[in-house]
Design an enzyme around this catalytic site. Structure first.
Site, PDB file in Angstrom:
ATOM      1  N   ASP A 195      -1.628   6.660   6.301  1.00 30.19           N
ATOM      2  CA  ASP A 195      -2.678   5.756   5.832  1.00 30.19           C
ATOM      3  C   ASP A 195      -2.983   4.808   6.986  1.00 30.19           C
ATOM      4  O   ASP A 195      -2.189   3.926   7.297  1.00 30.19           O
ATOM      5  CB  ASP A 195      -2.181   4.989   4.602  1.00 30.19           C
ATOM      6  CG  ASP A 195      -3.178   3.926   4.137  1.00 30.19           C
ATOM      7  OD1 ASP A 195      -4.264   3.779   4.756  1.00 30.19           O
ATOM      8  OD2 ASP A 195      -2.861   3.225   3.143  1.00 30.19           O
ATOM      9  N   LYS A 232     -12.471  -1.676   7.383  1.00 31.35           N
ATOM     10  CA  LYS A 232     -11.916  -2.562   8.399  1.00 31.35           C
ATOM     11  C   LYS A 232     -12.633  -2.235   9.718  1.00 31.35           C
ATOM     12  O   LYS A 232     -13.645  -2.838  10.014  1.00 31.35           O
ATOM     13  CB  LYS A 232     -10.392  -2.384   8.529  1.00 31.35           C
ATOM     14  CG  LYS A 232      -9.608  -3.142   7.458  1.00 31.35           C
ATOM     15  CD  LYS A 232      -9.562  -2.462   6.133  1.00 31.35           C
ATOM     16  CE  LYS A 232      -8.366  -2.799   5.303  1.00 31.35           C
ATOM     17  NZ  LYS A 232      -8.599  -3.617   4.133  1.00 31.35           N
ATOM     18  N   TRP A 289       0.831  -1.211   0.000  1.00 32.30           N
ATOM     19  CA  TRP A 289       0.000   0.000   0.000  1.00 32.30           C
ATOM     20  C   TRP A 289       0.862   1.256   0.000  1.00 32.30           C
ATOM     21  O   TRP A 289       0.549   2.241  -0.685  1.00 32.30           O
ATOM     22  CB  TRP A 289      -0.980  -0.024   1.164  1.00 32.30           C
ATOM     23  CG  TRP A 289      -1.911  -1.191   1.067  1.00 32.30           C
ATOM     24  CD1 TRP A 289      -2.010  -2.257   1.919  1.00 32.30           C
ATOM     25  CD2 TRP A 289      -2.859  -1.450   0.013  1.00 32.30           C
ATOM     26  NE1 TRP A 289      -2.961  -3.140   1.461  1.00 32.30           N
ATOM     27  CE2 TRP A 289      -3.494  -2.678   0.309  1.00 32.30           C
ATOM     28  CE3 TRP A 289      -3.233  -0.757  -1.143  1.00 32.30           C
ATOM     29  CZ2 TRP A 289      -4.484  -3.224  -0.519  1.00 32.30           C
ATOM     30  CZ3 TRP A 289      -4.214  -1.308  -1.968  1.00 32.30           C
ATOM     31  CH2 TRP A 289      -4.826  -2.524  -1.656  1.00 32.30           C
TER      32      TRP A 289
HETATM   33  C1  PLP Z   1      -3.389  -0.023   4.480  1.00 34.20           C
HETATM   34  C2  PLP Z   1      -4.280   0.046   3.280  1.00 34.20           C
HETATM   35  N1  PLP Z   1      -4.224   1.110   2.465  1.00 34.20           N
HETATM   36  C3  PLP Z   1      -5.011   1.221   1.382  1.00 34.20           C
HETATM   37  C4  PLP Z   1      -5.900   0.239   1.036  1.00 34.20           C
HETATM   38  C5  PLP Z   1      -6.736   0.407  -0.199  1.00 34.20           C
HETATM   39  O1  PLP Z   1      -8.033   0.772   0.215  1.00 34.20           O
HETATM   40  P1  PLP Z   1      -9.232   0.929  -0.826  1.00 34.20           P
HETATM   41  O2  PLP Z   1      -9.536  -0.408  -1.351  1.00 34.20           O
HETATM   42  O3  PLP Z   1     -10.339   1.513   0.012  1.00 34.20           O
HETATM   43  O4  PLP Z   1      -8.805   1.867  -1.896  1.00 34.20           O
HETATM   44  C6  PLP Z   1      -6.007  -0.888   1.856  1.00 34.20           C
HETATM   45  C7  PLP Z   1      -6.985  -1.935   1.490  1.00 34.20           C
HETATM   46  O5  PLP Z   1      -7.038  -2.985   2.075  1.00 34.20           O
HETATM   47  C8  PLP Z   1      -5.185  -0.984   2.994  1.00 34.20           C
HETATM   48  O6  PLP Z   1      -5.258  -2.054   3.797  1.00 34.20           O
HETATM   49 MG    MG Z   2       0.690  -3.675   3.051  1.00 35.50          MG
END
Ligand code: PLP
Ligand code: MG
Ligand code: PLP
Ligand code: MG
Ligand code: MG
Ligand code: MG
Lengths: 355, 355
Positions: free
Chosen positions: B167, B191, B100
């Site tokens: 994030d 989550k 991520w």
């Molecule tokens: C830490 C983290 N950041 C970003 C995301 C991406 O999120 P989204 O699917 O809402 O764009 C996730 C998805 O699981 C995540 O766990």
């Molecule tokens: Mg990760």
């Protein structure tokens, strides 16, 4: 008894509410809530597949189009359309038929030139301009098929020398359309498609990647198309409920049948508006929307008391948008004709009391 | 009995499912579905206000921050953060702790320079780098507080000379944080906050409008802040359900109490992983996540049979992400410690059978 004439988010079929409510407790007999299902689970893939399939079937989508379920509403599409289709220095042609068209134009100006081919702004958008030319070198032509706020509808789309893009947020699935006439169609779900939180995009694949821009991934149709709307976590519940609603629509006989019923509902209401001495319509009759019926009282002093009476009779969401005033009855697919009759009765009751 | 260890969308409290399900039929005794309520209705304004208020209360948000509920998930935030905070030619500092974080960096590069201050990529992200410097002239420093895929957690945040952006998609509301240490926090809801379809953003107001860029309206935090997240139609149901979940969280004792329970849940599971000769953890112990517990079998041949047994015992979503393999048990707020005990029992049962 409540009659929901709200402009959106708006009424959906009662059986869709019932099924959606059940799925929040127990989705498809899995023992899990639809809210706790992974978007990568086969159960949700089936939902996405069926949703796409129903859109294709109900709208007769020819091959060569991608059907996407995205986030950000129609308002993000105002930017995604030019970001994807309008190359640096190019011009896009826009038909200015109301507040939403104007907002779409405003966003497009960040990406290139906007040429307004015609506008009914001078009359507060009470009609759809019909005589205009679309430049053959425009990147695309953009129109709003139904003007939710002002209550006008594009009954016929122009022949265009360039790809036609349409914001169909408030009339998609309410009428038959020829998808092949369009390069791109988008629609915020929260009228005839489903609950808020998802926007439908139909895009001709040959238009993808044309602007040559390096875009943020989430603004790039190509990335969403390549990932079948699963590039990131989609709005699971909104898509699921949209699927339930599309199933309902199909069982009811499809878009053609809906169009007949919507035409009848609108006719009944406009007839009363015209007949009843208390009320008058705000739009040019030939452009009157079958989705959003706008009207005012002849005598401004009747406005408040009529609103009060209608609310007492269970009518919800009929106050007009502030830029038009008066009343707006939104009579989307899921609103039964009996609700229109009830509104007509209240109008008649009011007229009798105020004769 | 099912035990949902899915990484997201994931388990929420049963009473939240129940209340959300009821509201789809009859919202707050209005006789209308939450799905057909106008986002401009006072009833929904109350939902938005309470949601914002609960976030502020539960996270102790100091004044000077805006609390936004937006669409597009955390993935759109990967772009909105640099679009809003990174001026042309400036550099943003990123800590690379997983997939991520890498995706966030990729999007930022479209808007300016990205300097990776440290990365654990060389070890497949099994730890959190701790020795690094954040350049004092960076526009901001970005970190991922919990790495959902790799199962590591930032137990302590660095002191930064520049605004810190985090994030927190997979650990927001699971632990206490000092909001004043951050310039911006974002978290996809799916989550610990609510269902998919909404992303929470906390942003220090003094950072707004800093990039000097003319942005698409929907990408502009300032526009969303000025419009209290109602610039366009918000994802009504996702926000409503998030509000229900935040109410539950408050009734449970708040974020501090959650952190205690989460720490106990994680300890019970890691203890078994360490103790049990069949399994081993994938991450450096001091960085082990309390939300996503990643482990593998010592003997690769045990992987499939253990997955099978766990599934037979009602465990869902424990297959590890393909970039790690093995298993991942996500043990978010709503997952009861008894579910962890049940997983531990299955691990013990498997060990006995395969001793
Ligand atoms: C830490 C983290 N950041 C970003 C995301 C991406 O999120 P989204 O699917 O809402 O764009 C996730 C998805 O699981 C995540 O766990
Ligand atoms: Mg990760
Ligand atoms: C025709 C039309 N376009 C665009 C919009 C904006 O949609 P959204 O709120 O999903 O951004 C609306 C909302 O009512 C609309 O009616
Ligand atoms: Mg309009
Ligand atoms: Mg009349
Ligand atoms: Mg071990």
């Amino acid at each position: 008894m409540k009659y929901n004439f709200g402009a959106g988010p708006c009424i959906l079929p009662q059986e869709v509410f019932k099924q959606a409510s059940e799925a929040v407790l127990n989705f498809n007999g899995t023992g899990l809530s639809i809210l706790e299902i992974s978007h990568r689970a086969p159960e949700f893939e089936a939902v996405m597949d069926e949703s796409v399939h129903l859109v294709k079937e109900l709208l007769n989508v020819p091959s060569g189009y991608s059907v996407l379920f995205l986030q950000g509403g129609a308002s993000l599409q105002f930017s995604m359309v030019p970001a994807n289709l309008l190359a640096e220095g190019q011009t896009a042609a826009y038909l200015d038929t109301g507040a939403w068209a104007s907002k779409a134009m405003k966003e497009a100006k960040l990406f290139g030139n906007v040429q307004v081919v015609a506008s009914s702004k001078e009359s507060n958008y009470t009609y759809i301009p019909k005589d205009y030319e679309i430049p053959a070198d425009a990147a695309y032509f953009h129109c709003t098929s139904n003007n939710t706020i002002f209550g006008t509808e594009l009954f016929s789309f122009p022949k265009t020398p360039v790809p036609m893009v349409s914001d169909m947020s408030s009339d998609i699935f309410s009428r038959e359309i020829n998808v092949e006439d369009f390069g791109l169609i988008y629609a915020g779900a929260q009228k005839n498609l489903g609950p808020a939180g998802v926007v439908l995009v139909l895009v001709k694949d040959e238009l993808l990647g044309k602007s040559g821009r390096k875009l943020p991934s989430m603004l790039d149709y190509k990335i969403h198309a390549d990932n079948k709307s699963l590039y990131n976590t989609p709005p699971v519940f909104s898509i699921y409920t949209a699927m339930l609603n599309l199933r309902w629509l199909k069982a009811k006989g499809g878009v053609g049948q809906m169009e007949k019923e919507n035409t009848a509902k609108a006719a009944a209401l406009y007839e009363e508006i015209d007949r009843n001495p208390i009320f008058k319509g705000t739009c040019q009759p030939e452009d009157r929307s079958r989705m959003n019926v706008c009207f005012v009282t002849e005598n401004p002093e009747h406005e408040k008391p009529f609103l009060k009476l209608a609310e007492e009779r269970g009518m919800i969401g009929i106050k007009g948008h502030r830029s038009v005033g008066g009343f707006r009855a939104s009579i989307y697919n899921a609103l039964p004709i009996t609700s229109v009759y009830s509104l007509v009765e209240v109008m008649q009751e009011f007229a009798q009391k105020n004769a």
